[in-house]
Design an enzyme around this catalytic site. Structure first.
Site, PDB file in Angstrom:
ATOM      1  N   CYS A   1      -6.641  -5.971  -2.341  1.00  0.00           N
ATOM      2  CA  CYS A   1      -7.269  -5.021  -1.888  1.00  0.00           C
ATOM      3  C   CYS A   1      -8.099  -3.774  -3.284  1.00  0.00           C
ATOM      4  CB  CYS A   1      -6.552  -4.218  -0.892  1.00  0.00           C
ATOM      5  SG  CYS A   1      -5.989  -4.524   0.290  1.00  0.00           S
TER       6      CYS A   1
ATOM      7  N   LYS B   1       3.582  -8.180  -6.813  1.00  0.00           N
ATOM      8  CA  LYS B   1       4.672  -7.016  -6.752  1.00  0.00           C
ATOM      9  C   LYS B   1       5.182  -8.135  -5.751  1.00  0.00           C
ATOM     10  CE  LYS B   1       3.924  -4.687  -2.986  1.00  0.00           C
ATOM     11  NZ  LYS B   1       3.528  -3.153  -2.469  1.00  0.00           N
TER      12      LYS B   1
ATOM     13  N   SER C   1     -10.890  -4.301   8.777  1.00  0.00           N
ATOM     14  CA  SER C   1     -11.353  -4.096   8.225  1.00  0.00           C
ATOM     15  C   SER C   1     -11.472  -3.375   7.204  1.00  0.00           C
ATOM     16  CB  SER C   1     -12.220  -5.675   8.087  1.00  0.00           C
ATOM     17  OG  SER C   1     -11.453  -6.431   8.885  1.00  0.00           O
TER      18      SER C   1
END
Ligand code: NAD
Ligand code: UDX
Length: 465
Positions: free
Chosen positions: A280, A343, A135
């Protein structure tokens, strides 16, 4: 440490699933078990309909599953059996409490740490464990993991390493087969060094040695946040220039190309867009900003915060442009959204700019039709909220989605949008028919010749109407 290692992963998400599947494919003699609390997710990984869409993933999973790749909810058994334990749980931005809106929420992460500690504590002769942070976490999180382990399982020999993941969604499988680098950080002690080499040796089976980098723990943790901040910063930089291009007559694609051929700058991550999305970039930059504040570096925090501020402005600017071009009102008008994923080549909608743009258009009382080749209807409903269900039409055919629309907004760069029959679409739209291209994807001259009023990010076009 035993050879070959046995490996497990806590968290079967976008990172845990593909990373472990590729590891299992490349190392057929290593048993890899991917675990999750979520039974439905594990059932999906064990079925023919995987829980995430990623080009090439299905083939990799089908080759290794049942041979040396296993998906299971029996987390404790996996911890008990394995030497290398990856932790790949979500670390979202905190929504309440101290640091809300910036700091990383480490709840899942700490629960995973405590679970590993509890399993180790339950046995008096537990085999050595290497716990690997997969992570993305704040710098010095490995300390917390080590503290939890040290406090509750004194008998177990353990090391905590940081091995951040750099894959991008949509290209995850290629990225994992041929990573630019693999990074393994560990404690600067003989035991730490041995653990780092043990994990690095797994990657060296398919990644050239010179691309397997080893560092200290804090460098590895900070590298991940820094890499994402630099990538996102390039997008915000070119997006800021896109606004200037529109105002001055320059063309952002030409500017990006001409700066990108300078080898010191390079061509990647210079595509102007409606804004970056994904789970992210924003989260990791906010995490970095929070860390800087905590360490008494407000100027550094402000510097990186601007990357987010510019991204927010770019999304807002897009929506404002739509409204102002359409005679300052979209109330009651049908606007078609082509592309909802953040995306292309993914069905993921986390932090997608489409959510912000749709919400802004709703606030202007537009009615929306949405087409995305990979995003599920329920996902769009859940992202936009139940209250708008009767104001959106979700279509599985782009031509039906565009039929009767006043305008089209292209928000994801799906390849298929390049080859749509725009003449056919134009003929079925209200006139004047507008296209707002947030990805610089359509052939502007062709669409103008058909009759469309075209706006494309960073292109200096005459005012639409
Ligand atoms: P995700 O939400 O898709 O998956 C996380 C999974 O962990 C969930 O399925 C959840 O049920 C499971 N989980 C939570 N607690 C658990 C526990 N105690 N034991 C077992 N399973 C548990 O998240 P993701 O996108 O895979 O991201 C995981 C981490 O990787 C995050 O820190 C993220 O920042 C980082 N990362 C993500 C990407 C990406 O492209 N998504 C890329 C690089 C790094
Ligand atoms: C990113 C990082 O690239 C990856 O290394 C990290 O591990 C996770 O975060 P991801 O978010 O999956 O990966 O996709 P990425 O290709 O980086 O795209 C992020 C967003 O930026 C997308 O919305 C994309 O459309 C946008 N983008 C990307 C641009 O607007 N312009 C570009 O030039 C590149």
């Amino acid at each position: 440490y035993p050879y070959p290692p046995k490996i497990c992963c806590l968290g079967a998400g976008y990172v845990g699933g593909p990373t472990m599947a590729v590891m299992a494919k490349m190392c057929p003699d290593i048993k890899v078990t991917v675990t999750d609390l979520n039974e439905r997710r594990i059932a999906a990984w064990n079925s023919s309909s995987l829980p995430i869409y990623e080009p090439g993933l299905q083939e990799v999973v089908e080759e290794a599953r049942g041979r040396n790749l296993f998906f299971s909810t029996d987390i404790d058994a996996a911890i008990q059996e394995c030497t290398i334990i990856f932790v790949s749980v979500a670390t979202p931005t905190k929504t309440s409490g101290i640091g809300a809106g910036e700091a990383a929420d480490l709840t899942y992460w700490e629960l995973a740490a405590r679970r590993i500690a509890a399993v180790c504590n339950a046995s008096s002769n537990m085999s050595p464990k290497i716990i690997v942070e997969k992570s993305t976490v704040p710098v010095r999180t490995a300390d917390a993991m080590a503290a939890v382990m040290a406090a509750s399982c004194k008998g177990t020999d353990f090391q905590v390493l940081s091995n951040p993941e750099f894959l991008a969604e949509g290209t995850a499988i290629d990225d994992l087969f041929k990573p630019d680098r693999v990074l393994v950080g560990g404690p600067v002690t003989p035991q730490g060094h041995a653990a780092v080499q043990y994990l690095a040796d797994v990657y060296r089976r398919w990644v050239p040695t010179e691309q397997v980098l080893t560092t200290n723990l804090w460098s590895a943790e900070l590298t991940k946040l820094t890499a994402n901040a630099f990538l996102a910063q390039r997008i915000s930089s070119i997006n800021s220039i896109s606004a200037l291009c529109e105002a001055t007559g320059a063309n952002v694609s030409e500017v990006a190309y001409a700066i990108g051929v300078d080898t010191r700058i390079g061509p990647k991550f210079l595509k102007a867009s409606v804004g970056f999305g994904g789970s992210c970039f924003q989260k990791d930059i906010l995490n970095l900003v929070y860390l800087c504040r905590q360490f008494g570096l407000p100027e550094v925090a402000e510097y990186w915060y601007q990357v987010i501020a510019m991204n927010d402005w770019q999304k807002k600017r897009f929506a404002i442009n739509v409204v102002s071009s359409m005679f300052n009102t979209v109330s009651g008008k049908k606007i078609t959204i082509l592309g909802f994923a953040f995306k292309k080549d993914t069905g993921d909608t986390r932090e997608t700019p489409a959510i912000d743009v749709c919400k802004m258009l709703f606030a202007e009382k537009a009615s929306l039709a949405i087409y995305d080749p990979k995003v599920a209807r329920e996902q769009i409903y859940s992202d936009l909220g139940k209250e708008v269900i009767d104001k959106i039409e979700i279509e599985t055919d782009p031509y039906i989605a565009c039929s009767g629309a006043h305008a089209i907004c292209i928000l994801t760069e799906w390849d298929e949008f390049k080859t749509l029959d725009y003449k056919r679409i134009y003929d079925q739209m209200q006139k004047p028919a507008f296209i707002f291209d947030g990805r610089n994807l359509i052939n502007i001259a062709e669409c103008q010749a058909i009759g469309f009023s075209v706006w494309s990010v960073g292109q200096s076009l005459k005012p639409l109407c």
